[in-house]
Design a protein around this motif. Structure first.
Motif, mmCIF file in Angstrom:
data_model
loop_
_atom_site.group_PDB
_atom_site.id
_atom_site.type_symbol
_atom_site.label_atom_id
_atom_site.label_comp_id
_atom_site.label_asym_id
_atom_site.label_seq_id
_atom_site.Cartn_x
_atom_site.Cartn_y
_atom_site.Cartn_z
ATOM 1 N N LEU A 107 -57.188 71.363 -70.138
ATOM 2 C CA LEU A 107 -56.845 72.761 -70.561
ATOM 3 C C LEU A 107 -57.375 73.366 -71.632
ATOM 4 O O LEU A 107 -57.183 74.369 -71.939
ATOM 5 N N MET A 108 -58.115 72.179 -72.377
ATOM 6 C CA MET A 108 -58.773 72.953 -73.660
ATOM 7 C C MET A 108 -59.775 74.076 -73.292
ATOM 8 O O MET A 108 -60.612 73.926 -72.332
ATOM 9 N N ARG A 109 -59.963 74.956 -74.197
ATOM 10 C CA ARG A 109 -60.981 75.825 -74.285
ATOM 11 C C ARG A 109 -62.153 75.143 -75.204
ATOM 12 O O ARG A 109 -62.024 74.418 -75.869
ATOM 13 N N PRO A 110 -63.330 75.800 -75.208
ATOM 14 C CA PRO A 110 -64.195 75.239 -76.190
ATOM 15 C C PRO A 110 -64.166 75.356 -77.590
ATOM 16 O O PRO A 110 -64.557 74.257 -78.161
ATOM 17 N N ASN A 111 -63.092 76.216 -78.090
ATOM 18 C CA ASN A 111 -63.013 76.182 -79.346
ATOM 19 C C ASN A 111 -61.472 75.177 -79.681
ATOM 20 O O ASN A 111 -61.514 75.141 -80.968
ATOM 21 N N ASP A 112 -61.216 74.969 -78.906
ATOM 22 C CA ASP A 112 -59.693 74.005 -79.119
ATOM 23 C C ASP A 112 -60.094 72.539 -79.457
ATOM 24 O O ASP A 112 -61.170 71.931 -79.278
ATOM 25 N N ARG A 113 -59.446 71.718 -79.947
ATOM 26 C CA ARG A 113 -59.620 70.394 -80.417
ATOM 27 C C ARG A 113 -58.337 69.691 -80.231
ATOM 28 O O ARG A 113 -57.277 70.179 -80.172
ATOM 29 N N ALA A 114 -58.705 68.249 -80.003
ATOM 30 C CA ALA A 114 -57.614 67.201 -79.845
ATOM 31 C C ALA A 114 -57.945 66.040 -80.741
ATOM 32 O O ALA A 114 -59.003 65.450 -80.860
ATOM 33 N N VAL A 115 -56.846 65.466 -81.129
ATOM 34 C CA VAL A 115 -56.902 64.506 -82.072
ATOM 35 C C VAL A 115 -56.060 63.288 -81.294
ATOM 36 O O VAL A 115 -54.764 63.435 -81.220
ATOM 37 N N LEU A 116 -56.504 62.220 -81.277
ATOM 38 C CA LEU A 116 -55.849 61.042 -80.320
ATOM 39 C C LEU A 116 -55.665 59.848 -80.995
ATOM 40 O O LEU A 116 -56.657 59.567 -81.505
ATOM 41 N N LYS A 129 -63.977 54.819 -74.057
ATOM 42 C CA LYS A 129 -64.740 55.068 -72.862
ATOM 43 C C LYS A 129 -64.624 56.348 -71.998
ATOM 44 O O LYS A 129 -65.800 56.771 -71.346
ATOM 45 N N HIS A 130 -63.461 56.918 -71.991
ATOM 46 C CA HIS A 130 -63.346 58.226 -71.320
ATOM 47 C C HIS A 130 -63.692 59.450 -72.388
ATOM 48 O O HIS A 130 -64.006 60.236 -71.804
ATOM 49 N N TYR A 131 -63.564 59.223 -73.588
ATOM 50 C CA TYR A 131 -63.599 60.488 -74.378
ATOM 51 C C TYR A 131 -64.723 60.302 -75.463
ATOM 52 O O TYR A 131 -64.719 61.318 -75.998
ATOM 53 N N ASN A 136 -65.163 67.623 -78.928
ATOM 54 C CA ASN A 136 -63.806 68.402 -79.543
ATOM 55 C C ASN A 136 -62.544 67.401 -79.411
ATOM 56 O O ASN A 136 -61.548 67.899 -79.406
ATOM 57 N N ILE A 137 -63.075 66.327 -78.902
ATOM 58 C CA ILE A 137 -61.829 65.141 -78.834
ATOM 59 C C ILE A 137 -62.065 64.141 -80.103
ATOM 60 O O ILE A 137 -63.109 63.393 -79.694
ATOM 61 N N HIS A 138 -61.188 64.143 -80.662
ATOM 62 C CA HIS A 138 -61.602 62.846 -82.082
ATOM 63 C C HIS A 138 -60.244 61.698 -81.710
ATOM 64 O O HIS A 138 -59.139 62.038 -81.669
ATOM 65 N N LEU A 139 -60.986 60.379 -81.911
ATOM 66 C CA LEU A 139 -60.217 59.291 -81.747
ATOM 67 C C LEU A 139 -60.044 58.385 -82.870
ATOM 68 O O LEU A 139 -60.776 58.547 -83.672
ATOM 69 N N HIS A 140 -58.846 58.287 -82.959
ATOM 70 C CA HIS A 140 -58.353 57.042 -84.361
ATOM 71 C C HIS A 140 -57.734 56.109 -83.632
ATOM 72 O O HIS A 140 -56.473 56.178 -83.204
#
Length: 281
Positions: A107-116, A129-131, A136-140
């Motif tokens: 559902l993300m658009r190019p300028n949206d961001r996710a922090v997991l 492996k997946h992301y 624009n998806i940041h893993l912690h």
């Protein structure tokens, strides 16, 4: 180290409830052109193959997403985006269930961001492996409660926090109300969704009462109960702090389909109500 792995339960009735509401919240954020940031305290692995030995050891998905696939043709408008995201075509579903990170990615658009955030080593390896190639998806690899609190407010100033622990630690029911107060002080305008299991032992009442007694306001509740289930997890709940405008009406519009397809106890389920109304309401 906690042992819970969601792969055994992916796609069950609680996931349908949680992820449908998540889709509605993300879509509401996306009605404005301005970018948003999504933060997830307990991400899991993101994608769950339903033809795996793990998934079929419990086969809980058959009473969840399996029923949605079966009844997809009767779904109202408020569930159409969610059903499309599940890959349903002519009543036949895909072989992979999308967890919260995958729902958001789609559902993300190019300028949206996710922090997991994810602290389970095996689950985090799946997340990478997946992301790891998604810019624009940041893993912690860290405790999500601590991690999210340290990263808000995000530069976007708009967004959603999903709090979705396993509740293996019973103190989570007690700590979340105080955590919401801290979040509100740091990011007052955030929409915050809190999933919780409805157990036969009614442990979730500690969470609900804690929120009622807390300083936070503007909190919706949606809760489903299964028919003729008297032990274990008998239902699923979601609290939404600072819900988007009219999202309660959208939930109501799709409720009958959810009740019928998942065979819910309509008497004990709550489509949506105000656990804590706005302070001046």
């Amino acid at each position: 180290m906690l042992s819970y792995q969601h792969a055994y339960h992916a796609g069950n009735f609680a996931d349908i409830h949680k992820h449908w509401l998540l889709v509605l919240l993300i879509e509401a954020l996306s009605r404005k052109d301005k970018p948003w940031c999504y933060l997830d305290t307990h991400s899991g692995r993101g994608k769950y193959p339903l033809d795996s030995d793990i998934a079929n050891k419990t086969a809980e998905w058959r009473e969840g997403v399996g029923q949605i696939w079966k009844h997809a043709g009767k779904a109202p408008e408020s569930l159409q985006s969610f059903i499309q995201l599940l890959g349903v075509s002519d009543g036949i579903g895909g072989q992979e269930y999308p967890g919260s990170p995958e729902v958001v990615k789609k559902l993300m658009r190019p300028n949206d961001r996710a922090v997991l955030c994810e602290l389970h080593p095996q689950e985090f390896e799946w997340l990478k492996k997946h992301y790891r190639h998604c810019s624009n998806i940041h893993l912690h690899f860290r405790d999500g409660f601590e991690g999210v609190l340290g990263m808000v407010p995000p530069p976007e100033k708009r967004g959603l926090v999903l709090i979705d622990p396993s509740y293996e630690l019973k103190q989570d029911y007690q700590r979340i109300p105080a955590y919401l107060e801290k979040l509100r002080k740091r990011w007052a305008g955030a929409c915050v969704a809190i999933w919780y299991p409805v157990l036969a032992e009614a442990r979730h009442n500690v969470l609900l009462e804690g929120v009622r007694k807390s300083s936070v306001h503007n909190v919706l509740r949606s809760e489903i109960r299964k028919k003729n289930v008297a032990k274990g997890m008998v239902g699923s709940g979601m609290l939404i702090m600072n819900p988007p405008w009219k999202v309660d009406q959208t939930i109501e519009a799709g409720w009958s389909f959810l009740v019928e397809s998942l065979q819910l106890d309509d008497r004990l389920s709550v489509a949506v109500d105000w656990l804590k109304p706005e302070q001046n309401a």
